[in-house]
Design an enzyme around this catalytic site. Structure first.
Site, mmCIF file in Angstrom:
data_model
loop_
_atom_site.group_PDB
_atom_site.id
_atom_site.type_symbol
_atom_site.label_atom_id
_atom_site.label_comp_id
_atom_site.label_asym_id
_atom_site.label_seq_id
_atom_site.Cartn_x
_atom_site.Cartn_y
_atom_site.Cartn_z
ATOM 1 N N ASN A 97 -93.281 13.489 -18.869
ATOM 2 C CA ASN A 97 -92.358 14.210 -19.865
ATOM 3 C C ASN A 97 -92.837 13.881 -21.285
ATOM 4 O O ASN A 97 -92.056 13.176 -22.125
ATOM 5 C CB ASN A 97 -91.127 13.520 -19.691
ATOM 6 C CG ASN A 97 -90.653 12.287 -19.682
ATOM 7 O OD1 ASN A 97 -91.643 11.342 -19.405
ATOM 8 N ND2 ASN A 97 -89.492 11.652 -19.667
ATOM 9 N N ASP A 310 -90.091 1.847 -15.018
ATOM 10 C CA ASP A 310 -89.504 2.724 -15.786
ATOM 11 C C ASP A 310 -89.475 2.319 -17.173
ATOM 12 O O ASP A 310 -88.445 2.660 -18.093
ATOM 13 C CB ASP A 310 -88.162 3.082 -15.237
ATOM 14 C CG ASP A 310 -87.517 4.396 -15.735
ATOM 15 O OD1 ASP A 310 -88.326 5.156 -16.342
ATOM 16 O OD2 ASP A 310 -86.343 4.511 -15.825
#
Length: 443
Positions: A97, A310
């Site tokens: 992303n 993450d």
């Protein structure tokens, strides 16, 4: 830069076992134990005194946001990989992303090349599942797999692949080259406007709740799809007790499913949101203490396969604002080892050998990274992390290499400190500080 390629690590404890010597030469482990010090190459070796320190295979992160291209204000491949090296990593997977989205061979090759030029860790791009992360049309999956980046992991992370037909087609497509679809499990209709975990705390605070079933329903659907097409599925950042049970059930049926948990979901709970500090705003949200305990148990018994950081850095203005307007995400590369030591090893749930599995060999296997996650044995690539497990340190986000200052662990005292990292035999970290990157002709 030193041209010496021979190092003798003295007294380190591989996977927490008895102290021994490790001889590194030309990027591989040349000798172990008593043979290391007496080896003919030892005379020319640079000595690394590591008595009592834990020797681990270099850590591998299957879930890192490096932001480049397009969001260099938040992070770059250079700054993110510096942070990764300091955290004990020798390989990271860069999520798709970015801006532009990594949905073509050109973009993943750009990220791959930036990683090669930086030289701090191995950078493996993750390709988007759908064009522009829109969830409508499959991206150039085959072209990304065939590119120089040799992509094997595909994810729209940050957004769920919510259409079951698109998800089925993606799972079928990656079978051709043994790829894996990594799903961000979040049913969008159940989380519209959600601000935090749905429960007692959200009710008291008056914030829109993010129900556990939004995650669990997608996981349940996708493990059935993976079983139906006999393909590999990976579940990103599992956060609820129910999700653990679904994955456990799927594995009992032989479904090819793997899962990850973040360090922050192993430690922090939704009680922290009562401060309204946006540093605690994350996707998926911090959950209840019961969920934390279930996640720890699932990681300990193998239901959850790996740690995925993450790592999600943001510029300060995206976090230093009111809760509703704040971006979701937390940094994690430089604190992951310490948080896992604190929550899993010091609690007696796992050993250092287990730690090596969940942070190195298992993520390397899931991502099909052949030269990472290997055992500390003669002839193997010298990707080695040394840890002073007795050290204690206070987390200071402003002292970190990442551009992101959004660490939820700010001010906490944590155990374990990375002292040295060898990336294919080259010391990227020495005495807890960045040394030099590994520059190759390919760079």
């Amino acid at each position: 830069m030193s041209t010496n390629t021979t190092y003798l690590i003295r007294g380190a404890k591989p996977l927490g076992a008895s102290g021994t010597d490790i001889l590194i030469h030309d990027g591989v482990i040349a000798a172990l134990g008593a043979d290391a010090a007496t080896h003919q190459l030892a005379a020319e070796a640079t000595i690394i005194e590591a008595a009592g320190q834990i020797a681990l295979p270099g850590m591998v992160d299957l879930h890192t946001h490096l932001r480049e291209p397009g969001r260099e204000d938040a992070e770059t491949v250079e700054t993110g990989t510096r942070a990764a090296a300091l955290g004990g990593f020798t390989s990271v997977h860069a999520m798709a992303n970015s801006n532009p989205v990594a949905d073509t061979a050109g973009v993943v090759e750009q990220v791959w090349s930036l990683g090669k030029r930086s030289g701090w860790v191995d950078v493996r791009p993750v390709g988007a599942v759908t064009v522009g992360l829109a969830g409508e049309r499959l991206s150039e999956i085959g072209a990304m797999a065939d590119s120089r980046a040799a992509v094997r992991v595909f994810s729209d992370d940050g957004i769920c692949v919510f259409d079951p037909l698109v998800m089925r087609r993606a799972l079928e497509y990656v079978k051709a080259f043994d790829g894996v679809i990594a799903q961000h499990a979040q049913e969008p209709r159940l989380t519209e406007g959600a601000q935090m975990n749905e429960g007692e705390v959200s009710a008291v605070l008056g914030l829109a709740g993010w129900p556990a079933v939004a995650e669990e329903s997608i996981i349940a659907r996708d493990v059935l799809l993976a079983e139906h097409v006999d393909s590999r599925l990976h579940i990103c950042h599992v956060s609820t007790a129910g999700s653990v049970e679904i994955i456990r059930w799927a594995k009992s049926r032989g479904v090819k499913v793997t899962a990850e948990v973040t360090p922050h979901h192993l430690l922090l709970t939704d009680e922290l949101v009562q401060s309204y500090d946006p540093v605690y705003k994350v996707n998926p949200p911090l959950r209840r203490q019961a969920d934390v305990e279930a996640l720890r148990a699932g990681l300990a018994d193998g239901t959850i396969d790996i740690i995925g950081t993450d790592h999600a850095p943001h510029p300060s203005e995206a976090k230093e604002c009111e809760w509703a307007a704040a971006a979701m995400g937390m940094t994690g590369l430089e604190t992951a080892l310490s948080v896992v030591q604190h929550t899993m090893i010091e609690t007696g749930l796992i050993s250092w050998a287990d730690f090596a599995r969940i942070t190195s060999s298992a993520p390397a296997a899931i991502g099909r990274v052949e030269d990472q996650g290997r055992e500390l044995a003669i002839g193997e690539p010298a990707n080695i992390t040394l840890v002073d497990s007795e050290a204690r340190w206070i987390v200071d986000p402003f002292a970190m290499a990442t551009k992101g200052r959004n660490s939820p662990f700010k001010g906490l005292e944590l155990p374990g400190k990375v002292t040295h990292v060898f990336f294919h035999g080259h010391p990227t970290v020495r005495d807890g500080k960045l040394a030099t990157p590994r520059i190759t002709q390919e760079s």
